[in-house]
Motif scaffolding. Structure first.
Motif, short mmCIF file in Angstrom:
data_model
loop_
_atom_site.label_atom_id
_atom_site.label_comp_id
_atom_site.label_asym_id
_atom_site.label_seq_id
_atom_site.Cartn_x
_atom_site.Cartn_y
_atom_site.Cartn_z
N TYR A 59 5.62 3.60 1.33
CA TYR A 59 5.10 2.34 0.83
C TYR A 59 5.23 1.32 1.95
CZ TYR A 59 5.26 4.37 -3.84
OH TYR A 59 5.06 5.17 -4.92
N SER A 60 4.22 0.49 2.09
CA SER A 60 4.22 -0.48 3.18
C SER A 60 3.75 -1.84 2.70
CB SER A 60 3.34 0.02 4.33
OG SER A 60 2.05 0.34 3.85
N ASN A 80 10.08 4.73 3.52
CA ASN A 80 9.61 6.09 3.33
C ASN A 80 10.65 6.93 2.62
OD1 ASN A 80 11.43 6.65 5.51
ND2 ASN A 80 10.21 8.43 6.03
N SER A 136 3.44 10.62 8.41
CA SER A 136 2.48 11.53 7.78
C SER A 136 3.19 12.71 7.12
CB SER A 136 1.43 12.01 8.78
OG SER A 136 2.01 12.85 9.76
N ARG A 138 6.62 10.18 0.52
CA ARG A 138 5.93 8.94 0.16
C ARG A 138 6.22 7.89 1.23
NH1 ARG A 138 3.76 11.41 -3.23
NH2 ARG A 138 3.74 11.20 -5.47
N TRP A 146 1.86 -5.47 4.01
CA TRP A 146 0.90 -5.94 5.01
C TRP A 146 0.62 -7.42 4.82
CZ3 TRP A 146 -1.05 -2.35 8.51
CH2 TRP A 146 -0.74 -1.01 8.24
N LYS A 182 0.84 -1.19 0.00
CA LYS A 182 0.00 0.00 0.00
C LYS A 182 0.87 1.25 0.00
CE LYS A 182 -3.45 -2.14 3.05
NZ LYS A 182 -4.14 -2.00 4.35
N GLU A 183 0.35 2.30 -0.59
CA GLU A 183 0.93 3.62 -0.40
C GLU A 183 0.01 4.35 0.56
OE1 GLU A 183 2.07 7.77 -2.66
OE2 GLU A 183 1.33 6.10 -3.86
N THR A 184 0.48 4.59 1.76
CA THR A 184 -0.31 5.29 2.77
C THR A 184 0.64 5.98 3.75
OG1 THR A 184 -2.04 5.10 4.46
CG2 THR A 184 -0.49 3.27 4.29
N LYS A 185 0.14 7.03 4.36
CA LYS A 185 0.89 7.72 5.41
C LYS A 185 0.16 7.61 6.74
CE LYS A 185 2.71 11.23 2.28
NZ LYS A 185 2.81 12.70 2.06
N ASP A 186 -0.94 6.89 6.74
CA ASP A 186 -1.80 6.77 7.93
C ASP A 186 -1.52 5.43 8.61
OD1 ASP A 186 -3.75 7.26 9.82
OD2 ASP A 186 -5.37 6.53 8.53
#
Length: 134
Positions: free
Chosen positions: A45-46, A58, A39, A43, A48, A6-10
């Protein structure tokens, strides 16, 4: 096991803490700061496994010429599955047009990063002012 990227900052602070402490990084002792750091990253990327955070990379960037890859970590239970390489691949693709892509590698990780296309800088030494040990 089905990994999802996923691309997320949360992120949940506890998930970040567990991941960072799993690789013995002292920044894991500061989960709320890590949450803010993610946050504020350019960018993130993670990786899971279901709802378990198992890998993360990051970047910090000026938005046009330079991207600095600060964190790359994979939970030890998930090593040797290609997660780190995939996160690096995604970042390098994201910043392919940038003139400079930079990271600081621990000596025991140099071969991994060389295999990902990075080169050690000759005549260059990373320098720090920090209170973190890893």
């Amino acid at each position: 096991m089905k990994l999802e990227y996923k691309e997320t900052k949360d992120f949940d602070a506890n998930a970040l803490q567990e991941l960072f402490l799993s690789v013995s990084w002292s920044s894991g002792n500061y989960p709320e700061q890590l949450k803010i750091a993610m946050s504020n990253s350019h960018r993130v990327y993670s990786a899971w496994d279901g709802d378990k955070l198992v890998g993360l990379m990051n970047s910090l960037s000026d938005g046009i010429m330079t991207a600095y890859f600060h964190y790359l970590l994979v939970h030890p239970e998930y090593h040797k599955l290609g997660i780190g390489r995939e996160l690096v691949r995604q970042m390098l693709e994201e910043y392919k047009e940038y003139a400079r892509k930079v990271l600081i590698a621990y000596d025991n990780e140099l071969e991994f990063y060389k295999q990902c296309g990075f080169e050690a800088g000759e005549g260059k030494t990373p320098m720090f002012v920090t209170y973190l040990t890893t």
